[in-house]
Design a protein around this motif. Structure first.
Motif, PDB file in Angstrom:
ATOM      1  N   LYS A   1       0.844  -1.196   0.000  1.00 63.50           N
ATOM      2  CA  LYS A   1       0.000   0.000   0.000  1.00 63.50           C
ATOM      3  C   LYS A   1       0.878   1.245   0.000  1.00 63.50           C
ATOM      4  O   LYS A   1       2.035   1.206   0.449  1.00 63.50           O
ATOM      5  N   TYR A   2       0.297   2.331  -0.490  1.00 63.43           N
ATOM      6  CA  TYR A   2       0.983   3.618  -0.400  1.00 63.43           C
ATOM      7  C   TYR A   2       0.075   4.622   0.279  1.00 63.43           C
ATOM      8  O   TYR A   2      -1.102   4.760  -0.083  1.00 63.43           O
ATOM      9  N   GLU A   3       0.614   5.309   1.279  1.00 61.86           N
ATOM     10  CA  GLU A   3      -0.131   6.330   2.013  1.00 61.86           C
ATOM     11  C   GLU A   3       0.512   7.692   1.740  1.00 61.86           C
ATOM     12  O   GLU A   3       1.649   7.945   2.139  1.00 61.86           O
ATOM     13  N   PRO A   4      -0.205   8.612   1.055  1.00 60.86           N
ATOM     14  CA  PRO A   4       0.344   9.949   0.768  1.00 60.86           C
ATOM     15  C   PRO A   4       0.231  10.869   1.976  1.00 60.86           C
ATOM     16  O   PRO A   4      -0.417  11.917   1.939  1.00 60.86           O
ATOM     17  N   SER A   5       0.857  10.484   3.043  1.00 59.36           N
ATOM     18  CA  SER A   5       0.732  11.183   4.320  1.00 59.36           C
ATOM     19  C   SER A   5       1.504  12.488   4.367  1.00 59.36           C
ATOM     20  O   SER A   5       1.231  13.351   5.200  1.00 59.36           O
ATOM     21  N   GLY A   6       2.467  12.633   3.469  1.00 62.67           N
ATOM     22  CA  GLY A   6       3.443  13.688   3.591  1.00 62.67           C
ATOM     23  C   GLY A   6       4.698  13.138   4.248  1.00 62.67           C
ATOM     24  O   GLY A   6       4.760  11.961   4.638  1.00 62.67           O
ATOM     25  N   TYR A   7       5.692  13.970   4.382  1.00 66.66           N
ATOM     26  CA  TYR A   7       6.975  13.585   4.964  1.00 66.66           C
ATOM     27  C   TYR A   7       6.796  13.312   6.459  1.00 66.66           C
ATOM     28  O   TYR A   7       6.299  14.155   7.206  1.00 66.66           O
TER      29      TYR A   7
ATOM     30  N   ALA B   1       3.752  15.399   7.375  1.00 64.39           N
ATOM     31  CA  ALA B   1       2.628  14.642   7.933  1.00 64.39           C
ATOM     32  C   ALA B   1       2.185  15.212   9.273  1.00 64.39           C
ATOM     33  O   ALA B   1       2.975  15.795  10.016  1.00 64.39           O
ATOM     34  N   GLU B   2       0.912  15.023   9.587  1.00 61.58           N
ATOM     35  CA  GLU B   2       0.347  15.521  10.840  1.00 61.58           C
ATOM     36  C   GLU B   2       0.710  14.627  12.019  1.00 61.58           C
ATOM     37  O   GLU B   2       0.372  14.947  13.154  1.00 61.58           O
TER      38      GLU B   2
END
Length: 289
Positions: free
Chosen positions: A93-99, A230-231
């Protein structure tokens, strides 16, 4: 409703589920990419697939996941399965969470992560029960979380069993690995039986080492002036801390909703293991290319 009518409805449901599963496996066979090969993981990374393994890309991977009782997941990249006699599956899977900042890994308390994850599981069980899925309870670490700062890889594993079952009941295992990138992270999660995890975890560790982010997408390519951060931090990928801080119970739900049914597809009305289904050649079909 009479017992006869009730039994008929159950039989129809089982037959429908079996047809869905068979159609999903046929789609998987048609789209399978056999190793050794280099396969794309979306636009983020590539994966060097060893011999005797196959990669099932989207949308066939999603159909197979759905047939196994999982919700549709836009993060799904594909599935890796063995072509031999082993029974395991790796979910990519890929999660575009940010850095994701990884500095907290130096200070985290693994025992606190375990406690937080265990508490959060009860909240996640409410969502499972709404979907008609049995609740789960954490048994313990199979592999305690550890982060390799040089390669930006995280590995951890937890075993679980159905809630209320005796201590000797079968356990399912998610062996979780993550590769951090500039814009998010790729996860390669091994699904296997508890007594097989030690034998099978080298499979996913090899895949993790064979994963390369495409040019400009690596963790080291991060630009603090332009890129999204990322948050949440690294502990969120273990589940409990981020869920407790931000209310991200979906992280926990996703962890426990993964298809442990691959261990015994008999629960879906089929008495074959996933790999036996894959090797079974439907009439008129070709072997995976």
């Amino acid at each position: 409703m009479s017992l006869l009518a009730s039994g008929s409805l159950l039989a129809q449901g089982s037959e429908s589920k079996e047809k869905e599963m068979e159609a999903a496996w046929q789609a998987a066979q048609s789209s399978a990419q056999a190793g050794p090969a280099t396969v794309k993981l979306g636009e983020q990374a590539t994966l060097k697939l060893p011999a005797k393994e196959v990669f099932i890309p989207q949308p066939a991977a999603g159909k197979l996941m759905h047939a196994m009782g999982n919700l549709d997941d836009e993060r799904l990249l594909g599935l890796v399965l063995p072509t031999g006699d082993d029974d395991w599956m790796v979910v990519a899977k890929y999660e575009p969470s940010g850095y994701i900042r990884d500095d907290e890994a130096k200070d985290w308390n693994v025992d606190d992560l375990f406690k937080s994850l265990k508490e959060g599981t009860e909240a996640a069980n409410e969502e499972r029960e709404k979907r008609g899925i049995s609740g789960l309870e954490i048994v313990g670490w199979v592999e305690r979380p550890h982060y390799e700062a040089a390669s930006h890889r995280l590995v951890w594993s937890m075993s679980a069993r159905e809630k209320g079952q005796p201590a000797d009941a079968p356990q399912s295992v998610n062996y979780n690995t993550y590769a951090l990138g500039r814009e998010g992270y790729v996860s390669l999660n091994l699904i296997t039986a508890r007594d097989q995890v030690d034998a099978n975890k080298p499979v996913v560790r090899t895949l993790l080492s064979n994963l390369d982010f495409t040019e400009g997408k690596a963790y080291a390519d991060f630009n603090a002036s332009t890129d999204k951060v990322a948050e949440y931090g690294l502990a969120a990928l273990i589940g409990g801390v981020a869920a407790k801080k931000l209310g991200l119970l979906a992280i926990l739900a996703a962890f426990f909703a993964k298809f442990a049914k691959v261990i015994a597809l008999a629960v879906a009305g089929i008495g074959y293991s996933a790999t036996k289904w894959f090797r079974r050649k439907p009439s008129g079909s070709a072997e995976p290319k």
